[in-house]
Design a protein around this motif. Sequence first.
Motif, PDB file in Angstrom:
ATOM      1  N   HIS A 346       0.817  -1.213   0.000  1.00  0.00           N
ATOM      2  CA  HIS A 346       0.000   0.000   0.000  1.00  0.00           C
ATOM      3  C   HIS A 346       0.854   1.268   0.000  1.00  0.00           C
ATOM      4  O   HIS A 346       0.359   2.348  -0.355  1.00  0.00           O
ATOM      5  CB  HIS A 346      -0.928   0.024   1.222  1.00  0.00           C
ATOM      6  CG  HIS A 346      -0.210   0.080   2.525  1.00  0.00           C
ATOM      7  ND1 HIS A 346       0.285  -1.040   3.161  1.00  0.00           N
ATOM      8  CD2 HIS A 346       0.112   1.124   3.329  1.00  0.00           C
ATOM      9  CE1 HIS A 346       0.864  -0.687   4.291  1.00  0.00           C
ATOM     10  NE2 HIS A 346       0.764   0.615   4.416  1.00  0.00           N
ATOM     11  N   LEU A 347       2.120   1.165   0.388  1.00  0.00           N
ATOM     12  CA  LEU A 347       2.981   2.358   0.438  1.00  0.00           C
ATOM     13  C   LEU A 347       3.304   2.875  -0.953  1.00  0.00           C
ATOM     14  O   LEU A 347       3.541   4.080  -1.126  1.00  0.00           O
ATOM     15  CB  LEU A 347       4.269   2.042   1.194  1.00  0.00           C
ATOM     16  CG  LEU A 347       4.115   1.706   2.682  1.00  0.00           C
ATOM     17  CD1 LEU A 347       5.465   1.392   3.307  1.00  0.00           C
ATOM     18  CD2 LEU A 347       3.430   2.858   3.427  1.00  0.00           C
ATOM     19  N   THR A 348       3.336   1.996  -1.945  1.00  0.00           N
ATOM     20  CA  THR A 348       3.645   2.428  -3.301  1.00  0.00           C
ATOM     21  C   THR A 348       2.455   2.298  -4.248  1.00  0.00           C
ATOM     22  O   THR A 348       2.526   2.763  -5.381  1.00  0.00           O
ATOM     23  CB  THR A 348       4.821   1.600  -3.871  1.00  0.00           C
ATOM     24  OG1 THR A 348       4.521   0.203  -3.741  1.00  0.00           O
ATOM     25  CG2 THR A 348       6.113   1.919  -3.118  1.00  0.00           C
ATOM     26  N   ASN A 349       1.391   1.667  -3.788  1.00  0.00           N
ATOM     27  CA  ASN A 349       0.199   1.503  -4.621  1.00  0.00           C
ATOM     28  C   ASN A 349      -0.982   2.148  -3.908  1.00  0.00           C
ATOM     29  O   ASN A 349      -1.563   1.562  -2.990  1.00  0.00           O
ATOM     30  CB  ASN A 349      -0.070   0.016  -4.867  1.00  0.00           C
ATOM     31  CG  ASN A 349      -1.233  -0.202  -5.835  1.00  0.00           C
ATOM     32  OD1 ASN A 349      -2.071   0.677  -6.038  1.00  0.00           O
ATOM     33  ND2 ASN A 349      -1.288  -1.380  -6.429  1.00  0.00           N
ATOM     34  N   PRO A 350      -1.362   3.360  -4.317  1.00  0.00           N
ATOM     35  CA  PRO A 350      -2.436   4.079  -3.621  1.00  0.00           C
ATOM     36  C   PRO A 350      -3.820   3.457  -3.787  1.00  0.00           C
ATOM     37  O   PRO A 350      -4.760   3.879  -3.114  1.00  0.00           O
ATOM     38  CB  PRO A 350      -2.385   5.478  -4.244  1.00  0.00           C
ATOM     39  CG  PRO A 350      -1.759   5.272  -5.581  1.00  0.00           C
ATOM     40  CD  PRO A 350      -0.780   4.157  -5.409  1.00  0.00           C
ATOM     41  N   GLU A 351      -3.954   2.449  -4.669  1.00  0.00           N
ATOM     42  CA  GLU A 351      -5.233   1.768  -4.809  1.00  0.00           C
ATOM     43  C   GLU A 351      -5.518   0.864  -3.608  1.00  0.00           C
ATOM     44  O   GLU A 351      -6.665   0.502  -3.357  1.00  0.00           O
ATOM     45  CB  GLU A 351      -5.235   0.915  -6.080  1.00  0.00           C
ATOM     46  CG  GLU A 351      -5.049   1.699  -7.368  1.00  0.00           C
ATOM     47  CD  GLU A 351      -4.815   0.787  -8.556  1.00  0.00           C
ATOM     48  OE1 GLU A 351      -4.925  -0.451  -8.391  1.00  0.00           O
ATOM     49  OE2 GLU A 351      -4.515   1.300  -9.646  1.00  0.00           O
ATOM     50  N   LEU A 352      -4.471   0.500  -2.877  1.00  0.00           N
ATOM     51  CA  LEU A 352      -4.606  -0.481  -1.808  1.00  0.00           C
ATOM     52  C   LEU A 352      -4.844   0.180  -0.463  1.00  0.00           C
ATOM     53  O   LEU A 352      -4.388   1.299  -0.211  1.00  0.00           O
ATOM     54  CB  LEU A 352      -3.341  -1.340  -1.720  1.00  0.00           C
ATOM     55  CG  LEU A 352      -2.933  -2.084  -2.987  1.00  0.00           C
ATOM     56  CD1 LEU A 352      -1.672  -2.895  -2.734  1.00  0.00           C
ATOM     57  CD2 LEU A 352      -4.064  -2.987  -3.477  1.00  0.00           C
ATOM     58  N   ILE A 353      -5.540  -0.546   0.404  1.00  0.00           N
ATOM     59  CA  ILE A 353      -5.695  -0.079   1.775  1.00  0.00           C
ATOM     60  C   ILE A 353      -4.605  -0.726   2.629  1.00  0.00           C
ATOM     61  O   ILE A 353      -4.178  -1.853   2.354  1.00  0.00           O
ATOM     62  CB  ILE A 353      -7.090  -0.431   2.348  1.00  0.00           C
ATOM     63  CG1 ILE A 353      -7.259  -1.948   2.476  1.00  0.00           C
ATOM     64  CG2 ILE A 353      -8.192   0.166   1.525  1.00  0.00           C
ATOM     65  CD1 ILE A 353      -8.364  -2.361   3.396  1.00  0.00           C
ATOM     66  N   PRO A 354      -4.120  -0.057   3.647  1.00  0.00           N
ATOM     67  CA  PRO A 354      -3.173  -0.709   4.568  1.00  0.00           C
ATOM     68  C   PRO A 354      -3.920  -1.726   5.420  1.00  0.00           C
ATOM     69  O   PRO A 354      -4.813  -1.367   6.186  1.00  0.00           O
ATOM     70  CB  PRO A 354      -2.635   0.453   5.404  1.00  0.00           C
ATOM     71  CG  PRO A 354      -3.669   1.523   5.301  1.00  0.00           C
ATOM     72  CD  PRO A 354      -4.350   1.352   3.980  1.00  0.00           C
TER      73      PRO A 354
END
Length: 595
Positions: A346-354
């Motif tokens: 999620h740190l490099t892919n803004p589509e993902l939630i942490p």
Amino acid sequence: MSVASCLPLPHVGVKAGHLTPKDTDGTYPSKIDISSGVPARKLPVVQPKSVPRGTASFEVMRASLLDAFDSKVPLDYHLPRELIENPPTDVSGIPASCGILSRDEIEITESYDAVALVAALAEQKYTAVAVTTAFCKRAIIAHQLTCCLTSWFMDEAIAQAKELDEYMAQNGKPIGPLHGLPISIKEHIAIRGTSSSHGYFGGMALDDMDSEMVAILRSQGAVFYCKTNQPQSIMHLESDSHWGRTLNPFNIHLSSGGSTGGEAALIAMKGSVIGVGTDIGGSIRGPSAFCGIYGFKPTSNILPMRGFSRGTFPGELNVLAATGPMGRSLRDMDFFMRSILSAKPHLTNPELIPYPWSSIEAPLVRPLRIGIINNDGFIVPQPPVKRALSWAKALLSDPKYGDLVEIKNLKVLGAAEAWDKVRLMYWPDGGQLTTDAITSTGEPVHPLTRSICQTAEPLGMQNAGSISVMRDQRDNFRHAFAKSWTDQDVDIVIGPAFVGPASAHDTAFYWTYTSLYNLVDYPGAVVPTPIKAELGESYDSNYVPLSDACQHVKELWETGNFEGAPINLQIVARRYHDSELFRALNVLKDILNLA
């Protein structure tokens, strides 16, 4: 994309060739028919029901592709042609008995799940080269029996494994948590140096970069050695593409499922210990259930999918796909999730939630409330699925588990409505973009590709307003579904993974038991049971169809032969309760005798 851009592919070394028409038994003839310009395959593959033929020019191009694949396989790994031409119905035992694998290779491929195999590699019981060699060999055996592969790159895999062994020798420790673990990958997921497609010829291209998940797996020490077959369009439950039709290892006259059907067949044949699939309607859970293995579809946007497909799929405007693992045990599914999420994608892919992955061994504070789905109010499941539900219910009802679980029957809200909605939402373009891309090369549209598109075809290309209305309907359904779940006061539900066991070829029409949870975006796992389909099973004498689809499912059962097909059950939790689902699975593990 032009056809010229698809061929040749550097990693397979395509040669010119043509495709032989199949004999009446579904196999390729052994001699070349010069007059028709059609030669036999160098590597015969079992195909009791062939895929539809396209135009002459398409079949020439397809033959070149198959010839390039076949040319990579050493003759020592070929099964006898007489076996391919006269296979048994159940081919699952052939890899261990055919004489191609050594005793050590049989042990490596059969005696471990992914967690145990990684441990054996870390302890240097086996080298990465030995493990990779074993799975490469078993995968190509499995392919000859089930048509489960689209790419097989043993040389590249061995080179990767050698680098890992050198690292281990120099450093005395693994390179990462997946050091030396062979992982199979679904066809449309990009691996650098290999080709990918959407299940049809016109979409093929060579990938020069790893997809995001593959890059994470590679950095953690995974070895890539093959890619697996999927349906034309990636949008139905029969893995039939320009590569051929994938077969069910336990009954070759049945489907392996889709869209991750090649993965399921390969894992069931023990040609892979763990693989990566995708799911927008049941594409992990359906094939895992058809082939009797474990599979998990997470909630969307937890695991990375960037680079999985070239371009976009309009259906994801309203129905979100997810990626997840398929394998041999629950702990493998947990291990996969923990490994990927430890990289913090999620740190490099803004589509993902942490999404922090919790321990599956966290203690329960109260008994687990379980809803049992006997039917979804739309389609009554076929007899062996009902037997599996009764089996699970009997075990869960045992008084000795009273402090662990509470069970009740659950009524499913709106299964028929959800099926109507989701089939329209998959194709806001009326399916035209996909069918045009398929037919552009002379490839025929396969029966189930046509079937899943036909509901939306009359509407044609939708506009922004229509798609927005669909989204509003979806969200209203999600709210009503969540309220129904809450009102019935359950933590998880257990029910069918499909209307029956694996379907006969070209008859997987109804995925209502899985697509429902794509529409509401709930996580779901499928787990094996000891139940298998048997000859002579019949519907209850008091059966009354719930719908026309329900009656059709009964007719499909009565006209088919499903003997030997395994039966899985599906276990589902609320949206973003993925960790809670695995904690529940950990509770159920001993009760249901899960691996």
